[in-house]
Write an enzyme that holds these catalytic residues in place. Structure first.
Site, short mmCIF file in Angstrom:
data_model
loop_
_atom_site.label_atom_id
_atom_site.label_comp_id
_atom_site.label_asym_id
_atom_site.label_seq_id
_atom_site.Cartn_x
_atom_site.Cartn_y
_atom_site.Cartn_z
N ASP A 106 0.79 -1.35 0.08
CA ASP A 106 -0.04 -0.15 -0.04
C ASP A 106 0.94 1.29 0.09
O ASP A 106 0.60 2.00 0.80
CB ASP A 106 -0.82 0.14 1.24
CG ASP A 106 -1.86 -1.39 1.58
OD1 ASP A 106 -2.05 -1.82 0.47
OD2 ASP A 106 -1.90 -1.63 2.68
N GLU B 156 -11.41 0.27 -3.22
CA GLU B 156 -10.47 0.59 -2.16
C GLU B 156 -9.39 1.44 -2.86
O GLU B 156 -9.42 1.46 -4.02
CB GLU B 156 -9.91 -0.49 -1.26
CG GLU B 156 -9.25 -1.62 -1.98
CD GLU B 156 -8.98 -2.81 -0.97
OE1 GLU B 156 -9.25 -2.63 0.11
OE2 GLU B 156 -8.27 -3.53 -1.37
#
Ligand code: FUB
Length: 344
Positions: A31, A244
């Protein structure tokens, strides 16, 4: 690339075809949110660990407990691990699952924005502050008032305003907030409360930040992602709808909102004329990587644009043990982005 297919992967062959290598191998990282501060690239990733939690569709196996910050003087150069920048034990309101963070700078101070579950099992977003880009960061005693869900990304516009984009469905709990309050029914179901396939997909949120970057300056607003006819993408449009990993960058005066499609594993983007949107779906930036999740950021450094992303190739396909990678992205004349295949 979904986990069920990893048995058939020859990792040696796959890694030889990969367009980039993990930037570090002494930790699992994921991420990545990248920013240029003081002429260096700083990367703010999740720190993946194997905490022994079983895999489920709520993401319980993503049981991360701290953040490290990394920096680079050049994209091909050494990567410096600055050590633990924030640990969950130091965050009063957070119990577990430190997921995808972001950071930004204002007036010489650095702000780390991060999601974690509070003691009621609800994802909230917190802020921690440091005088240095790599921390250590001192967390605020409470999460951002009115924050919910996951994956904060904080964009600084040219006029000095800062906006936080956030949200994630399934384990990210966005669908539980459809009525404005947290719906705790059916706690084991990642898909309860999602719209029907023929209804508009759930949307991420954006909120302008207060001058001190510690709170929302307004109630979060939905970020509309529309098709070429101006219609909202539908919940059943799994190849294009938001799941997301929100990110916002600006290129030639246009606002590019990019995100992961989750269960179809694409990083896509949509273009708008202002930070609030609407954003028109414009294509894919990255095709599926090894591992279930895909998550990214986009950043310009020394005149080139880069995609910071992750895959699970180093762990040979373990979903929650991922590695950050970097690849250059190219724009076409019309402003569209050329799609990257992670393994050529
Ligand atoms: O790292 C945990 C979660 O996985 C992130 O918050 C999501 O974006 C996905 O990458």
């Amino acid at each position: 690339m979904p986990e069920e297919s990893i048995d058939h992967i020859n990792f040696e062959e796959l890694n030889s075809k990969a367009i980039s290598k993990p930037i570090v191998t002494h930790l699992y990282t994921a991420d990545p949110s990248a920013h240029v501060f003081e002429n260096k690239v700083y990367i703010y990733p999740s720190h993946d660990v194997d905490a022994g939690e079983a895999f489920d569709d709520l993401g319980s196996h993503f049981a991360m407990e701290d953040y490290h910050v990394f920096s680079m003087d050049s994209i091909e150069g050494n990567v410096k691990d600055h050590g633990i920048a924030l640990h969950i034990d130091d965050v009063k309101w957070a119990e577990k699952q430190m997921w995808a963070p972001d950071a930004n700078e204002k007036d010489g101070k650095y702000y780390l924005f991060f999601p974690a579950k509070d003691y009621e099992g609800i994802f909230r977003i917190g802020v921690a502050v440091s005088d240095l880009p790599y921390g250590p960061f001192i967390p605020q005693p409470n999460s951002i008032h009115g924050s919910f869900s996951i994956d904060p990304a904080v964009f600084k516009d040219d006029d000095g305003s800062y906006y936080m984009y956030f949200g994630g469905i399934w384990g990210g709990q966005l669908q539980r907030w459809r009525k404005g309050v947290f719906n705790a029914d059916h706690p084991e179901s990642p898909t309860a409360f999602l719209p029907e396939d023929n209804e508009p997909a759930l949307l991420p949120f954006v909120a302008k930040m207060t001058d001190d970057l510690l709170q929302f300056d307004e109630s979060p607003k939905e970020v509309e992602i529309v098709d070429e006819n101006g219609d909202l993408l539908l919940a059943g449009d799994n190849d294009r709808r938001f799941f997301e990993a929100a990110w916002l960058h600006k290129y030639k005066g246009k606002y590019y909102f990019s995100y992961s499609t989750g269960d179809t594993h694409f990083i896509c983007y949509a273009i708008g004329n202002n930070p609030y949107g609407p954003f028109t779906y414009s294509g894919r930036i990255l095709n599926p990587v090894v591992g279930w999740t895909s998550h990214h950021s986009i950043c310009e450094f020394k005149g080139k644009w880069y995609l910071f992303y992750h895959d699970s190739s180093l762990s040979k396909g373990v979903t929650h043990l991922r590695s950050v990678k970097i690849a250059e992205i190219k724009y076409n004349e019309d402003g569209t982005i050329q799609t990257l295949n992670p393994y050529n």
